[in-house]
Design a protein around this motif. Structure first.
Motif, mmCIF file in Angstrom:
data_model
loop_
_atom_site.group_PDB
_atom_site.id
_atom_site.type_symbol
_atom_site.label_atom_id
_atom_site.label_comp_id
_atom_site.label_asym_id
_atom_site.label_seq_id
_atom_site.Cartn_x
_atom_site.Cartn_y
_atom_site.Cartn_z
ATOM 1 N N PRO A 127 0.796 -1.228 0.000
ATOM 2 C CA PRO A 127 0.000 0.000 0.000
ATOM 3 C C PRO A 127 0.828 1.278 0.000
ATOM 4 O O PRO A 127 0.312 2.356 -0.292
ATOM 5 N N TYR A 128 2.124 1.179 0.312
ATOM 6 C CA TYR A 128 2.973 2.367 0.414
ATOM 7 C C TYR A 128 3.819 2.608 -0.837
ATOM 8 O O TYR A 128 4.462 3.651 -0.964
ATOM 9 N N ILE A 129 3.843 1.641 -1.739
ATOM 10 C CA ILE A 129 4.709 1.735 -2.904
ATOM 11 C C ILE A 129 4.201 2.813 -3.867
ATOM 12 O O ILE A 129 3.013 2.898 -4.150
ATOM 13 N N ILE A 130 5.127 3.629 -4.364
ATOM 14 C CA ILE A 130 4.811 4.659 -5.359
ATOM 15 C C ILE A 130 5.391 4.167 -6.686
ATOM 16 O O ILE A 130 6.614 4.204 -6.887
ATOM 17 N N PRO A 131 4.537 3.695 -7.607
ATOM 18 C CA PRO A 131 5.048 3.038 -8.815
ATOM 19 C C PRO A 131 6.034 3.856 -9.632
ATOM 20 O O PRO A 131 7.031 3.328 -10.129
ATOM 21 N N ASN A 132 5.798 5.172 -9.783
ATOM 22 C CA ASN A 132 6.697 5.934 -10.652
ATOM 23 C C ASN A 132 8.088 6.103 -10.041
ATOM 24 O O ASN A 132 9.059 6.301 -10.754
ATOM 25 N N HIS A 133 8.220 5.976 -8.718
ATOM 26 C CA HIS A 133 9.543 6.026 -8.093
ATOM 27 C C HIS A 133 10.365 4.805 -8.500
ATOM 28 O O HIS A 133 11.586 4.893 -8.645
ATOM 29 N N LEU A 134 9.715 3.670 -8.669
ATOM 30 C CA LEU A 134 10.406 2.471 -9.119
ATOM 31 C C LEU A 134 10.800 2.589 -10.580
ATOM 32 O O LEU A 134 11.878 2.171 -10.989
ATOM 33 N N ALA A 135 9.917 3.184 -11.380
ATOM 34 C CA ALA A 135 10.164 3.298 -12.813
ATOM 35 C C ALA A 135 11.397 4.130 -13.116
ATOM 36 O O ALA A 135 12.094 3.896 -14.112
ATOM 37 N N HIS A 136 11.709 5.102 -12.272
ATOM 38 C CA HIS A 136 12.809 6.022 -12.547
ATOM 39 C C HIS A 136 14.180 5.357 -12.526
ATOM 40 O O HIS A 136 15.183 5.992 -12.852
ATOM 41 N N ALA A 137 14.236 4.104 -12.159
ATOM 42 C CA ALA A 137 15.511 3.397 -12.137
ATOM 43 C C ALA A 137 15.988 3.027 -13.541
ATOM 44 O O ALA A 137 17.140 2.620 -13.706
ATOM 45 N N ASP A 138 15.134 3.185 -14.568
ATOM 46 C CA ASP A 138 15.506 2.740 -15.908
ATOM 47 C C ASP A 138 14.772 3.571 -16.947
ATOM 48 O O ASP A 138 13.553 3.730 -16.868
ATOM 49 N N PRO A 139 15.472 4.122 -17.959
ATOM 50 C CA PRO A 139 14.831 4.990 -18.947
ATOM 51 C C PRO A 139 13.700 4.312 -19.719
ATOM 52 O O PRO A 139 12.673 4.934 -19.994
ATOM 53 N N LEU A 140 13.874 3.033 -20.087
ATOM 54 C CA LEU A 140 12.820 2.344 -20.821
ATOM 55 C C LEU A 140 11.570 2.190 -19.966
ATOM 56 O O LEU A 140 10.440 2.342 -20.456
ATOM 57 N N ILE A 141 11.758 1.906 -18.684
ATOM 58 C CA ILE A 141 10.614 1.751 -17.795
ATOM 59 C C ILE A 141 9.924 3.089 -17.565
ATOM 60 O O ILE A 141 8.701 3.155 -17.430
ATOM 61 N N VAL A 142 10.693 4.178 -17.546
ATOM 62 C CA VAL A 142 10.086 5.509 -17.451
ATOM 63 C C VAL A 142 9.165 5.748 -18.641
ATOM 64 O O VAL A 142 8.034 6.232 -18.502
ATOM 65 N N GLY A 143 9.656 5.396 -19.824
ATOM 66 C CA GLY A 143 8.831 5.550 -21.015
ATOM 67 C C GLY A 143 7.591 4.673 -20.976
ATOM 68 O O GLY A 143 6.496 5.099 -21.374
ATOM 69 N N PHE A 144 7.753 3.452 -20.495
ATOM 70 C CA PHE A 144 6.609 2.546 -20.392
ATOM 71 C C PHE A 144 5.583 3.086 -19.402
ATOM 72 O O PHE A 144 4.369 3.014 -19.632
#
Length: 321
Positions: A206-223
């Motif tokens: 419940p505490y996870i912020i998905p976009n904070h995880l995405a920022h670890a990789d440029p392709l995932i940011v785009g996804f």
């Protein structure tokens, strides 16, 4: 139960204090009710002088080579959430000595525990390879990159194994300490939790912020950007890959490597995040919210919320009050 809390330079002040205070309260309550203190707690270090992240001196004891191994060796976190700083800290001489000490204790029968980013140093020992573990949710991409042999599940707050137990982010130190008290006495753990007004949490999800995880990789940011723009339309791996000028296979692989989940699962995380926001910030009913996040009915969304957050719509609405 003999417990050694192993502190190294930069230890997280709040986490260390939470561990010490829980065990002290447990001993005091037990002495009052039963006349016995169940926990023999030592604060130890691999150096004579240890400073906390806030710069306070930590009164550690030296580790005697001929002393018996503790029942539990507990590793609190470092007082930083920055991945670069943490990786640098893992290479320090005191961190390497601490890792070797954990291995030596384990070889003599001790069980090992860590909280928050302390799981990084515990993973350095290799003892978590092939076993489940958890860590601060925002450090999951770093952890997966460094320790691919560990079965990481950052959605959980506590993960026990035959080696010991790992706990989640920051205040997971409190959850860890209460879990250890529970191993000695479930009744005592319940009383301690009530004195501290501490709810026992099973999930970090419940505490996870998905976009904070995405920022670890440029392709995932785009996804992530593509996914947020297509929540109502629905998920298509091919459409996502085409929009990002990559292959479906590459996108699938990268999501698994960085996030530990499939593109569809991450897309569902974003749906849950958006639905939760609408539950808190709008008067829409569950059917209307389901439509906003791409589902044809509220029942499907209710099921997803239960699966991802462990809570239903009524509980999530109650957070407002």
């Amino acid at each position: 139960m003999r417990i050694c809390i192993l502190a190294i330079d930069g230890v997280f002040d709040t986490g260390l204090a939470a561990l010490m205070d829980v065990f002290r309260l447990a001993n005091n309550l037990s002495l009052r009710e039963r006349g016995v203190a169940p926990f023999d707690v030592s604060l130890v270090g691999v150096r004579r002088k240890v400073l906390s992240a806030q710069g306070f001196g930590i009164p550690v004891q030296a580790i005697a080579s001929d002393a018996p191994a503790p029942d539990w060796a507990v590793l609190p976190a470092q007082g930083t959430g920055d991945p670069v700083t943490l990786v640098t800290a893992l290479q320090r001489a005191d961190a390497r000595k601490a890792s070797a000490q954990l291995v030596a204790w384990h070889a003599r029968g001790a069980r090992l525990a860590s909280a928050c980013n302390g799981s990084l140093l515990l993973a350095e020992t290799g003892l978590l390879d092939g076993r489940e573990a958890t860590i601060s949710w925002w450090l999951a991409p770093l952890f997966r990159q460094r320790y691919p042999k560990v079965l990481l599940d950052e959605s959980r707050m506590l993960v026990p194994t035959d080696v010991g137990v790992t706990a989640g982010a920051a205040m997971g130190h409190l959850d860890l300490a209460l879990w250890l008290v529970r191993q000695a006495s479930p009744e005592l753990a319940t009383v301690v939790a009530r004195y501290l007004l501490a709810d026992i949490r099973s999930l970090q999800a419940p505490y996870i912020i998905p976009n904070h995880l995405a920022h670890a990789d440029p392709l995932i940011v785009g996804f992530e950007r593509w996914a947020r723009g297509n929540l109502k339309k629905g998920f298509s791996l091919k459409d996502a890959a085409d929009a990002l000028a990559t292959s479906s296979r590459t996108l699938q692989r990268r999501c698994e490597a960085v996030l530990g989940k499939s593109p569809l699962s991450y897309f569902q995380d974003l749906r849950v995040e958006r639905a939760r926001s609408l539950l808190h910030g709008s008067d829409l009913d569950i059917e209307a919210i389901a439509t906003e996040v791409g589902y044809v009915d509220g029942a499907t969304l209710r099921t997803l919320l239960r699966q991802k957050l462990g809570r239903g719509v009524r509980d999530l609405r109650a957070d407002l009050h």
